[in-house]
Design an enzyme around this catalytic site. Sequence first.
Site, mmCIF file in Angstrom:
data_model
loop_
_atom_site.group_PDB
_atom_site.id
_atom_site.type_symbol
_atom_site.label_atom_id
_atom_site.label_comp_id
_atom_site.label_asym_id
_atom_site.label_seq_id
_atom_site.Cartn_x
_atom_site.Cartn_y
_atom_site.Cartn_z
ATOM 1 N N TYR A 1 -29.008 20.550 -1.378
ATOM 2 C CA TYR A 1 -28.953 19.882 -0.083
ATOM 3 C C TYR A 1 -28.979 18.370 -0.266
ATOM 4 C CZ TYR A 1 -30.320 18.615 4.701
ATOM 5 O OH TYR A 1 -30.390 18.055 5.952
ATOM 6 N N SER B 1 -29.494 12.632 5.413
ATOM 7 C CA SER B 1 -30.880 13.073 5.228
ATOM 8 C C SER B 1 -31.626 12.076 4.355
ATOM 9 C CB SER B 1 -30.895 14.447 4.549
ATOM 10 O OG SER B 1 -32.200 14.811 4.142
#
Length: 259
Positions: free
Chosen positions: A164, A151
């Site tokens: 995350y 990500s």
Amino acid sequence: MTSQTYLSRLFSLDGRVALVTGGSSGIGRAIAGALARAGARVVVVARGERQLAETVGELTADGCEAAWVGGDLGSREGVRGAAERAVEVFGEPDILVNSAGVNLRPPMGELGEDVWDATMAVNLEAPFLLGQRFGPGMAGRGFGRIIHVTSQQAHRAFVQSGAYGVSKGALESLARSQAEAWSPYGVTCNTLVPGFVLTPLNARLSSDPGKVADLAARTMVGRNGLAEDFAGAAVFLASRSSGYVTGQAVFVDGGLSVH
């Protein structure tokens, strides 16, 4: 030599076996489809049996060899069980794609241990355990490809990165450690780094048209990503043509990261 023969030598996955976690939706599904259509026999691992069956049904209808294994990657027992059931289908994998992920991102001040643990279990520990299970075998056979989907939050904090972002940053470090360990034996380990991609995992942000438009404006190509944007990069990293590419973060983000 024809162009078809040349491209086949570079990118064909004929004779390879691939295991794709999170392969029943979003980026994982697009990657599973790309690998299968490039010739690999693909086992898709995820939780939802309906989506798994739909994914594999689509691939087999296209003439691909594909199967699915249901499994919850949120526990060590679940990861190990899914791995062994996957091996029973086509044998030991040559290609491991870790695309399964959870996207729980409360504000940092509200981040509890339960969310932290759930995030790390799926996003980081499952790829580690699967790498430990399959990486040495790949090295012993002299060929392997490990691909993690990470990500933008692995590199920069925005839109409440929270646990995350930590998990994805650690996953990129895991890829480098795996590359250091196994690349001398023919196993490349890399990450694909998405921008903002319109998938079910990003449903929270996708529901805000203003944020979607703002993120598209941050790219160089003028749009947000689609799952199919990852097909070519995945086939490249899974094929023999990427044999000198390892330990790298390959950005597939429309230029978002450099704009």
